[in-house]
Every structure is written in structure tokens, then in C-alpha cells.
Design a protein around this motif. Structure first.
Motif, PDB file in Angstrom:
ATOM      1  N   MET A   1      50.793  33.579  38.245  1.00 55.00           N
ATOM      2  CA  MET A   1      49.955  34.496  37.494  1.00 55.00           C
ATOM      3  C   MET A   1      49.544  35.661  38.388  1.00 55.00           C
ATOM      4  O   MET A   1      49.515  35.547  39.603  1.00 55.00           O
ATOM      5  CB  MET A   1      48.710  33.772  36.976  1.00 55.00           C
ATOM      6  CG  MET A   1      49.005  32.790  35.855  1.00 55.00           C
ATOM      7  SD  MET A   1      47.540  32.170  35.056  1.00 55.00           S
ATOM      8  CE  MET A   1      47.030  30.929  36.211  1.00 55.00           C
ATOM      9  N   ALA A   2      49.178  36.751  37.746  1.00 52.12           N
ATOM     10  CA  ALA A   2      48.823  37.963  38.467  1.00 52.12           C
ATOM     11  C   ALA A   2      47.305  38.050  38.656  1.00 52.12           C
ATOM     12  O   ALA A   2      46.535  37.455  37.913  1.00 52.12           O
ATOM     13  CB  ALA A   2      49.324  39.176  37.702  1.00 52.12           C
ATOM     14  N   LEU A   3      46.900  38.798  39.656  1.00 50.62           N
ATOM     15  CA  LEU A   3      45.482  39.012  39.957  1.00 50.62           C
ATOM     16  C   LEU A   3      45.068  40.396  39.476  1.00 50.62           C
ATOM     17  O   LEU A   3      45.785  41.380  39.704  1.00 50.62           O
ATOM     18  CB  LEU A   3      45.236  38.879  41.452  1.00 50.62           C
ATOM     19  CG  LEU A   3      45.647  37.556  42.086  1.00 50.62           C
ATOM     20  CD1 LEU A   3      45.484  37.628  43.594  1.00 50.62           C
ATOM     21  CD2 LEU A   3      44.839  36.420  41.518  1.00 50.62           C
ATOM     22  N   TYR A   4      43.903  40.470  38.843  1.00 50.72           N
ATOM     23  CA  TYR A   4      43.416  41.730  38.290  1.00 50.72           C
ATOM     24  C   TYR A   4      41.948  41.921  38.617  1.00 50.72           C
ATOM     25  O   TYR A   4      41.184  40.958  38.683  1.00 50.72           O
ATOM     26  CB  TYR A   4      43.557  41.751  36.760  1.00 50.72           C
ATOM     27  CG  TYR A   4      44.963  41.621  36.257  1.00 50.72           C
ATOM     28  CD1 TYR A   4      45.771  42.737  36.093  1.00 50.72           C
ATOM     29  CD2 TYR A   4      45.493  40.382  35.931  1.00 50.72           C
ATOM     30  CE1 TYR A   4      47.055  42.620  35.624  1.00 50.72           C
ATOM     31  CE2 TYR A   4      46.777  40.250  35.461  1.00 50.72           C
ATOM     32  CZ  TYR A   4      47.558  41.374  35.305  1.00 50.72           C
ATOM     33  OH  TYR A   4      48.837  41.260  34.850  1.00 50.72           O
ATOM     34  N   GLU A   5      41.559  43.189  38.782  1.00 50.61           N
ATOM     35  CA  GLU A   5      40.159  43.589  38.797  1.00 50.61           C
ATOM     36  C   GLU A   5      39.938  44.381  37.521  1.00 50.61           C
ATOM     37  O   GLU A   5      40.655  45.348  37.253  1.00 50.61           O
ATOM     38  CB  GLU A   5      39.828  44.440  40.021  1.00 50.61           C
ATOM     39  CG  GLU A   5      39.772  43.648  41.298  1.00 50.61           C
ATOM     40  CD  GLU A   5      39.309  44.474  42.485  1.00 50.61           C
ATOM     41  OE1 GLU A   5      39.081  45.697  42.335  1.00 50.61           O
ATOM     42  OE2 GLU A   5      39.177  43.890  43.563  1.00 50.61           O
ATOM     43  N   HIS A   6      38.969  43.965  36.746  1.00 55.87           N
ATOM     44  CA  HIS A   6      38.732  44.569  35.435  1.00 55.87           C
ATOM     45  C   HIS A   6      37.281  45.038  35.368  1.00 55.87           C
ATOM     46  O   HIS A   6      36.362  44.260  35.636  1.00 55.87           O
ATOM     47  CB  HIS A   6      39.018  43.540  34.335  1.00 55.87           C
ATOM     48  CG  HIS A   6      38.750  44.046  32.955  1.00 55.87           C
ATOM     49  ND1 HIS A   6      39.614  44.882  32.299  1.00 55.87           N
ATOM     50  CD2 HIS A   6      37.700  43.845  32.122  1.00 55.87           C
ATOM     51  CE1 HIS A   6      39.118  45.163  31.101  1.00 55.87           C
ATOM     52  NE2 HIS A   6      37.955  44.550  30.980  1.00 55.87           N
ATOM     53  N   VAL A   7      37.072  46.297  35.017  1.00 62.17           N
ATOM     54  CA  VAL A   7      35.729  46.850  34.859  1.00 62.17           C
ATOM     55  C   VAL A   7      35.620  47.377  33.436  1.00 62.17           C
ATOM     56  O   VAL A   7      36.520  48.074  32.958  1.00 62.17           O
ATOM     57  CB  VAL A   7      35.460  47.999  35.859  1.00 62.17           C
ATOM     58  CG1 VAL A   7      34.079  48.609  35.629  1.00 62.17           C
ATOM     59  CG2 VAL A   7      35.581  47.512  37.281  1.00 62.17           C
ATOM     60  N   TYR A   8      34.526  47.023  32.776  1.00 61.14           N
ATOM     61  CA  TYR A   8      34.296  47.614  31.457  1.00 61.14           C
ATOM     62  C   TYR A   8      32.898  48.205  31.399  1.00 61.14           C
ATOM     63  O   TYR A   8      31.988  47.765  32.092  1.00 61.14           O
ATOM     64  CB  TYR A   8      34.540  46.605  30.326  1.00 61.14           C
ATOM     65  CG  TYR A   8      33.532  45.508  30.172  1.00 61.14           C
ATOM     66  CD1 TYR A   8      32.418  45.673  29.359  1.00 61.14           C
ATOM     67  CD2 TYR A   8      33.690  44.286  30.806  1.00 61.14           C
ATOM     68  CE1 TYR A   8      31.491  44.662  29.203  1.00 61.14           C
ATOM     69  CE2 TYR A   8      32.772  43.271  30.659  1.00 61.14           C
ATOM     70  CZ  TYR A   8      31.679  43.466  29.850  1.00 61.14           C
ATOM     71  OH  TYR A   8      30.762  42.459  29.694  1.00 61.14           O
TER      72      TYR A   8
ATOM     73  N   ASN B   1      36.815  39.621  38.178  1.00 63.97           N
ATOM     74  CA  ASN B   1      38.023  39.304  38.939  1.00 63.97           C
ATOM     75  C   ASN B   1      38.779  38.234  38.159  1.00 63.97           C
ATOM     76  O   ASN B   1      38.241  37.154  37.903  1.00 63.97           O
ATOM     77  CB  ASN B   1      37.688  38.796  40.340  1.00 63.97           C
ATOM     78  CG  ASN B   1      37.297  39.918  41.269  1.00 63.97           C
ATOM     79  OD1 ASN B   1      37.421  41.086  40.938  1.00 63.97           O
ATOM     80  ND2 ASN B   1      36.800  39.565  42.433  1.00 63.97           N
ATOM     81  N   ILE B   2      40.030  38.541  37.801  1.00 63.58           N
ATOM     82  CA  ILE B   2      40.774  37.702  36.864  1.00 63.58           C
ATOM     83  C   ILE B   2      42.092  37.276  37.480  1.00 63.58           C
ATOM     84  O   ILE B   2      42.777  38.081  38.118  1.00 63.58           O
ATOM     85  CB  ILE B   2      41.034  38.471  35.552  1.00 63.58           C
ATOM     86  CG1 ILE B   2      39.717  38.912  34.925  1.00 63.58           C
ATOM     87  CG2 ILE B   2      41.845  37.628  34.581  1.00 63.58           C
ATOM     88  CD1 ILE B   2      39.868  39.855  33.756  1.00 63.58           C
TER      89      ILE B   2
END
Length: 143
Positions: A1-8, A64-65
Motif C-alpha cells: 500500500m502507498a503512504l499519503y499525507e492528506h490535509v483538508y 497520515n494514511i
């Protein structure tokens, strides 16, 4: 799986509890599609650089996903439908940052009161030299 930083960014009209509920909703979407949310940080209400949908401020939240791309796509689709979400940004990263993010570290530094800028250090001038007394002769000339 991939690592993501997500901001909303959520509208300023919603309460922090509603923002936490939105974060929980997005976590369940990620979990239902086989991903995990490692860390979430609520950065608080911050001013925006320009108006977005008639809002000058917004609630910022970082997630952090670790999830497959399909889970990220579904979460972003649900965020685009939600009227309380102003903007989203998802970045794929090689490694997730451990510990507090730069935004939280900045806030902790500001809370300590150790901020020193070009004008913030005026209390630490040190000793001032005494004024020079100029003795003047009656004619206006210096000795």
C-alpha cells in the motif's frame, strides 16, 4: 500500500467537534477499503490567503494514511460532495513523518514566547552608552 499525507480544510462555521466527526467519518472510509490512518492532527482555525467559497478562515486537519489508491479516491469523492469541506490536498510520500508536524511544532514554539524577530528582541538591548555631553563655548564652538 502507498503512504499519503492528506490535509483538508473545513468551513469556519462548523465546530471543532464537527470537524472531529468528519475526521472519524473519513477514517472509517479508509478502514473499510483496507487502509489505516496512522496519525491525525487538528491544526485549528487559520486564516486563508484568499477567500474560498466566501470563507476567510478554515479548520485545518492533517491525516497520515497508509491505504490503496482506491480508498483515497473514495475519500476524496466523499469530501467533494460534502458542503463543509472547502479544499483537500493529498500527497503521496515515501515515508510518513513521525512525531508532530511542522505546524504543531511552530505553534508550540509560539506558545513558549521565545519568538525573536527583528523587532521582537527589543527588551534585550543591554547597556546603553551614556550620552556624550558636548561642552559649548559661548561662541557656539565645540572644545
Amino acid at each position: 500500500m502507498a503512504l499519503y499525507e492528506h490535509v483538508y480544510l473545513a468551513r469556519q462555521d462548523v465546530s471543532p467537534q464537527q470537524v472531529e466527526a468528519l475526521t472519524g467519518q473519513f477514517k472509517t472510509v479508509i478502514a473499510s477499503l483496507g487502509g489505516t490512518v496512522g496519525k491525525t492532527e487538528y491544526w485549528g482555525v487559520k486564516s486563508l490567503a484568499y477567500r474560498i467559497k466566501k470563507n476567510r478562515k478554515a479548520h485545518f486537519t492533517l491525516m497520515n494514511i497508509d491505504a490503496p489508491p482506491a480508498a483515497i479516491a473514495e475519500m476524496e469523492r466523499q469530501q467533494s460532495i460534502n458542503e463543509d469541506i472547502l479544499r483537500v490536498l493529498t500527497l503521496r510520500v515515501d515515508a510518513l513523518e513521525e512525531g508532530p508536524s511542522a505546524q504543531l511544532r511552530k505553534r508550540e514554539d509560539d506558545d513558549r514566547g521565545e519568538r525573536r524577530g527583528p523587532r521582537g528582541d527589543r527588551g534585550d538591548r543591554g547597556e546603553r552608552r551614556p550620552r556624550r555631553e558636548e561642552s559649548k563655548v559661548e561662541g557656539g564652538e565645540e572644545e
